[in-house]
Design a protein around this motif. Structure first.
Motif, PDB file in Angstrom:
ATOM      1  N   ARG A  69      13.502  55.958  62.364  1.00  0.00           N
ATOM      2  CA  ARG A  69      12.452  55.004  62.745  1.00  0.00           C
ATOM      3  C   ARG A  69      13.070  53.756  63.382  1.00  0.00           C
ATOM      4  O   ARG A  69      12.379  52.820  63.702  1.00  0.00           O
ATOM      5  CB  ARG A  69      11.631  54.629  61.502  1.00  0.00           C
ATOM      6  CG  ARG A  69      10.248  54.134  61.860  1.00  0.00           C
ATOM      7  CD  ARG A  69       9.375  53.903  60.658  1.00  0.00           C
ATOM      8  NE  ARG A  69       8.022  53.591  61.061  1.00  0.00           N
ATOM      9  CZ  ARG A  69       7.639  52.414  61.543  1.00  0.00           C
ATOM     10  NH1 ARG A  69       8.502  51.435  61.673  1.00  0.00           N
ATOM     11  NH2 ARG A  69       6.397  52.216  61.909  1.00  0.00           N
ATOM     12  N   MET A 101      12.668  47.686  55.802  1.00  0.00           N
ATOM     13  CA  MET A 101      12.604  49.126  55.549  1.00  0.00           C
ATOM     14  C   MET A 101      12.006  49.878  56.733  1.00  0.00           C
ATOM     15  O   MET A 101      12.192  51.073  56.875  1.00  0.00           O
ATOM     16  CB  MET A 101      11.843  49.420  54.266  1.00  0.00           C
ATOM     17  CG  MET A 101      10.428  48.962  54.242  1.00  0.00           C
ATOM     18  SD  MET A 101       9.663  49.388  52.663  1.00  0.00           S
ATOM     19  CE  MET A 101       9.556  47.801  51.873  1.00  0.00           C
ATOM     20  N   LEU A 102      11.292  49.156  57.603  1.00  0.00           N
ATOM     21  CA  LEU A 102      10.698  49.833  58.763  1.00  0.00           C
ATOM     22  C   LEU A 102      11.749  50.465  59.664  1.00  0.00           C
ATOM     23  O   LEU A 102      11.477  51.440  60.343  1.00  0.00           O
ATOM     24  CB  LEU A 102       9.871  48.835  59.589  1.00  0.00           C
ATOM     25  CG  LEU A 102       8.548  48.451  58.962  1.00  0.00           C
ATOM     26  CD1 LEU A 102       8.569  47.045  58.430  1.00  0.00           C
ATOM     27  CD2 LEU A 102       7.421  48.620  59.944  1.00  0.00           C
ATOM     28  N   HIS A 109      17.633  53.264  53.792  1.00  0.00           N
ATOM     29  CA  HIS A 109      16.180  53.112  53.704  1.00  0.00           C
ATOM     30  C   HIS A 109      15.708  53.430  52.284  1.00  0.00           C
ATOM     31  O   HIS A 109      14.944  52.661  51.683  1.00  0.00           O
ATOM     32  CB  HIS A 109      15.490  54.027  54.727  1.00  0.00           C
ATOM     33  CG  HIS A 109      13.998  54.033  54.590  1.00  0.00           C
ATOM     34  ND1 HIS A 109      13.314  55.071  54.007  1.00  0.00           N
ATOM     35  CD2 HIS A 109      13.066  53.111  54.921  1.00  0.00           C
ATOM     36  CE1 HIS A 109      12.014  54.783  54.006  1.00  0.00           C
ATOM     37  NE2 HIS A 109      11.841  53.603  54.557  1.00  0.00           N
ATOM     38  N   ARG A 113      13.940  50.551  50.175  1.00  0.00           N
ATOM     39  CA  ARG A 113      12.518  50.810  49.930  1.00  0.00           C
ATOM     40  C   ARG A 113      12.271  51.055  48.435  1.00  0.00           C
ATOM     41  O   ARG A 113      11.290  50.587  47.873  1.00  0.00           O
ATOM     42  CB  ARG A 113      12.032  52.015  50.758  1.00  0.00           C
ATOM     43  CG  ARG A 113      10.579  52.339  50.439  1.00  0.00           C
ATOM     44  CD  ARG A 113       9.933  53.250  51.454  1.00  0.00           C
ATOM     45  NE  ARG A 113       8.666  53.730  50.925  1.00  0.00           N
ATOM     46  CZ  ARG A 113       7.567  53.917  51.629  1.00  0.00           C
ATOM     47  NH1 ARG A 113       7.560  53.682  52.911  1.00  0.00           N
ATOM     48  NH2 ARG A 113       6.467  54.357  51.056  1.00  0.00           N
ATOM     49  N   LEU A 252       6.615  42.641  54.480  1.00  0.00           N
ATOM     50  CA  LEU A 252       5.414  42.837  53.654  1.00  0.00           C
ATOM     51  C   LEU A 252       4.297  41.906  54.118  1.00  0.00           C
ATOM     52  O   LEU A 252       3.136  42.321  54.245  1.00  0.00           O
ATOM     53  CB  LEU A 252       5.728  42.585  52.170  1.00  0.00           C
ATOM     54  CG  LEU A 252       6.620  43.640  51.503  1.00  0.00           C
ATOM     55  CD1 LEU A 252       7.056  43.169  50.123  1.00  0.00           C
ATOM     56  CD2 LEU A 252       5.899  44.982  51.386  1.00  0.00           C
ATOM     57  N   THR A 305       2.426  55.186  65.815  1.00  0.00           N
ATOM     58  CA  THR A 305       3.695  54.972  65.112  1.00  0.00           C
ATOM     59  C   THR A 305       4.691  55.983  65.659  1.00  0.00           C
ATOM     60  O   THR A 305       4.303  57.048  66.134  1.00  0.00           O
ATOM     61  CB  THR A 305       3.521  55.027  63.578  1.00  0.00           C
ATOM     62  OG1 THR A 305       4.727  54.540  62.972  1.00  0.00           O
ATOM     63  CG2 THR A 305       3.223  56.413  63.050  1.00  0.00           C
ATOM     64  N   ARG A 307       8.929  57.712  66.013  1.00  0.00           N
ATOM     65  CA  ARG A 307      10.273  58.017  65.517  1.00  0.00           C
ATOM     66  C   ARG A 307      11.190  58.140  66.732  1.00  0.00           C
ATOM     67  O   ARG A 307      10.733  58.473  67.828  1.00  0.00           O
ATOM     68  CB  ARG A 307      10.294  59.348  64.736  1.00  0.00           C
ATOM     69  CG  ARG A 307       9.381  59.386  63.495  1.00  0.00           C
ATOM     70  CD  ARG A 307       9.873  58.486  62.367  1.00  0.00           C
ATOM     71  NE  ARG A 307       9.028  58.613  61.182  1.00  0.00           N
ATOM     72  CZ  ARG A 307       8.001  57.816  60.907  1.00  0.00           C
ATOM     73  NH1 ARG A 307       7.673  56.839  61.733  1.00  0.00           N
ATOM     74  NH2 ARG A 307       7.300  57.990  59.800  1.00  0.00           N
ATOM     75  N   ALA A 357      -3.677  57.414  58.963  1.00  0.00           N
ATOM     76  CA  ALA A 357      -3.757  55.965  59.223  1.00  0.00           C
ATOM     77  C   ALA A 357      -2.580  55.208  58.614  1.00  0.00           C
ATOM     78  O   ALA A 357      -2.212  54.137  59.101  1.00  0.00           O
ATOM     79  CB  ALA A 357      -5.069  55.399  58.696  1.00  0.00           C
ATOM     80  N   GLY A 359       0.453  56.616  58.341  1.00  0.00           N
ATOM     81  CA  GLY A 359       1.661  57.325  58.743  1.00  0.00           C
ATOM     82  C   GLY A 359       1.936  58.495  57.820  1.00  0.00           C
ATOM     83  O   GLY A 359       1.044  58.981  57.118  1.00  0.00           O
ATOM     84  N   ALA A 360       3.196  58.956  57.809  1.00  0.00           N
ATOM     85  CA  ALA A 360       3.573  60.107  56.978  1.00  0.00           C
ATOM     86  C   ALA A 360       5.089  60.110  56.803  1.00  0.00           C
ATOM     87  O   ALA A 360       5.816  59.459  57.553  1.00  0.00           O
ATOM     88  CB  ALA A 360       3.115  61.410  57.643  1.00  0.00           C
ATOM     89  N   HIS A 363       8.656  57.014  55.611  1.00  0.00           N
ATOM     90  CA  HIS A 363       8.289  55.650  56.039  1.00  0.00           C
ATOM     91  C   HIS A 363       6.797  55.371  55.874  1.00  0.00           C
ATOM     92  O   HIS A 363       6.308  54.333  56.322  1.00  0.00           O
ATOM     93  CB  HIS A 363       8.680  55.419  57.494  1.00  0.00           C
ATOM     94  CG  HIS A 363      10.155  55.219  57.689  1.00  0.00           C
ATOM     95  ND1 HIS A 363      10.768  53.990  57.548  1.00  0.00           N
ATOM     96  CD2 HIS A 363      11.136  56.097  57.983  1.00  0.00           C
ATOM     97  CE1 HIS A 363      12.066  54.126  57.777  1.00  0.00           C
ATOM     98  NE2 HIS A 363      12.317  55.395  58.043  1.00  0.00           N
ATOM     99  N   CYS A 365       3.281  54.108  54.846  1.00  0.00           N
ATOM    100  CA  CYS A 365       2.956  52.734  54.444  1.00  0.00           C
ATOM    101  C   CYS A 365       3.130  52.485  52.944  1.00  0.00           C
ATOM    102  O   CYS A 365       2.529  53.154  52.119  1.00  0.00           O
ATOM    103  CB  CYS A 365       1.520  52.425  54.846  1.00  0.00           C
ATOM    104  SG  CYS A 365       1.030  50.760  54.382  1.00  0.00           S
TER     105      CYS A 365
END
Ligand code: HEM
Length: 416
Positions: A69, A101-102, A109, A113, A252, A305, A307, A357, A359-360, A363, A365
């Motif tokens: 990401r 962490m994004l 990560h 996270r 955050l 979003t 990758r 909505a 993501g998956a 990463h 949300c």
């Protein structure tokens, strides 16, 4: 001059199918359905990016652990990503590397996270009374008014006032933090002015400076907040650096403000334009939970979003190169007829509702549980307080022209 029938200009896929295009803002699914029917994954000839419009391909791509990401893998020709890179570079000398962490990868990560999410989700799980108080206060400010703008006068006042006490920010600082956060959105917009861009950098500096001071203050005298929790975890041996704490507090705040405000605005708009769904919630308030998730599917506040592969490959028959932004259009995935029955029907009893909505993959949300609680309390509180709530204007609702965002500019309502 007669048009040359031989000449076909390159299709600016990412632009045409972004919120910068008024046609997409007005009727996104006319364009997105046509795109999906043509190719579920297609490379943009003008930017190193691949656009994915199918649900399953998108979900699997986001969940693929081999893909990163971290947008630092994107080549310099990606002028959409460059805005974010420039903001990060502008503050790096003063505030250190952007280690949110994004963008962190793999073990780094998981480590960061794991520590931040554990502390944050423990606070989010206790947040219901705080959220109720914030919703009550937002409603109280509107007392006596015959009408108001849902977006600026209600939705935008809720998430920041929930996040403030959770993170450890003083009430009196929230308006400033909100302004800095909102200034940052122009980093994603390649059509921004230099002035807007300078404001985005100033906003980032403001937030990081604020949290740097707050960390120092809590280190000297701990409080009852996430900043203190993270300092305590670090003191007990949790492997997280000061810089990682700083940048993830920033993440955050920024990730949790406008996203959740847009969810509230979108959900109110959907319920006022779908009276049968609203009537069902009024009869059975427990339906607010599936209604908020259906609003997230139907009008996802974040619409893209991505990758970034570290080597070339192929997705759904479409070749990609190292650093291409493999981008899922979440609006399109959430309405893919191959994945959803009657995808264009707003159905608050839809079950299951595994929308994208949030993501998956690894990463996905981190704030989803808090966003859901806030959305449910804010929308239900409003419907209960104003049984006669209705839209005060005609015509298509005005969507903001911010790429990657599905949020209303305004939504005027009348209450009597
Ligand atoms: C309705 C509100 C929200 C929406 C629609 C939303 C959406 C998203 C999306 C699409 C992603 C990217 C996931 C991916 O690429 O797979 C994400 C990541 C993230 N969100 Fe949210 N979000 C919301 C609220 C929040 C809140 C309230 C917080 C925290 C206060 C938050 C914090 C984060 C963080 C830290 C990440 C990065 C996670 C990681 O990369 O490991 N979000 N969110």
């Amino acid at each position: 001059m007669a048009a040359n029938p031989q000449f076909a200009p390159p299709r600016m896929l990412m632009f045409t199918l972004s919120e910068l295009n008024p046609e997409l803002r007005r009727d996104p699914h006319a364009l997105l359905d046509a795109q999906r029917a043509q190719a579920i994954a297609e490379r943009d000839p003008t930017i190193p990016a691949v656009l994915i419009t199918a649900y399953e391909t998108g979900r699997d791509m986001l969940s693929d652990p081999k893909l990163s990401r971290n947008f630092e893998h994107a080549p310099p020709e990606n002028f959409i990503i460059n805005g974010i890179r420039r903001v990060n570079a502008a503050v790096e000398a003063e505030f250190g590397k952007h280690e949110t962490m994004l963008v962190l990868e793999d073990g780094e990560h998981a480590r960061v996270r794991g520590i931040v999410a554990k502390a944050f989700l423990a606070r989010a799980a206790q947040a219901r009374p705080l959220i109720e108080r914030v919703v009550d206060a937002a409603l109280a400010r509107l007392e006596g008014r015959a009408g108001f703008d849902i977006v600026s006068e209600y939705a935008c006042r809720i998430p920041i006032h929930v996040l403030g006490p959770i993170l450890g920010c003083a009430e009196g600082d929230l308006d400033q933090l909100r302004a800095w956060t909102e200034a940052g959105q122009s980093a994603f917009d390649p059509t921004r002015t230099e002035e807007a861009f300078a404001n985005a950098i100033a906003g980032r500096r403001g937030i990081l400076g604020y949290f740097r001071d707050l960390i120092a203050a809590r280190r000297a005298a701990p409080g009852d907040d996430l900043v203190s929790d993270l300092i305590a975890a670090q003191g007990e041996g949790a492997p997280i650096s000061d810089n990682e704490i700083l940048h993830n507090l920033f993440a955050l705040l920024v990730a949790g403000h406008l996203t959740t405000a847009d969810l509230i605005g979108n959900c109110v708009m959907l319920l006022l334009t779908h009276p049968e769904a609203r009537a069902r919630i009024e009869a059975d308030p427990a339906l607010i939970a599936p209604a908020v998730d259906e609003a997230l599917r139907y009008e996802p506040p974040i619409t893209q979003t991505a990758r970034f592969p570290t080597s070339g490959g192929e997705i759904a028959g479409c070749p990609y190169h190292k650093g291409d932004a493999l981008t899922v259009n979440l609006m399109a995935a959430n309405r893919d007829p191959a994945a959803w029955e009657n995808p264009h029907t707003f159905d608050i009893t839809r079950r299951p509702n595994p929308h994208l909505a949030f993501g998956a993959g690894s990463h996905m949300c981190v704030g989803a549980p808090l966003a859901r609680l806030e959305g449910q309390a804010a929308v239900l509180g409003l419907l209960k307080r104003y049984p006669k709530l209705r839209r005060a204007e005609e015509g298509a609702p005005p969507w903001r022209a911010t790429p990657g965002v599905r949020g209303l500019a305004t939504f005027e309502v009348a209450v009597d």
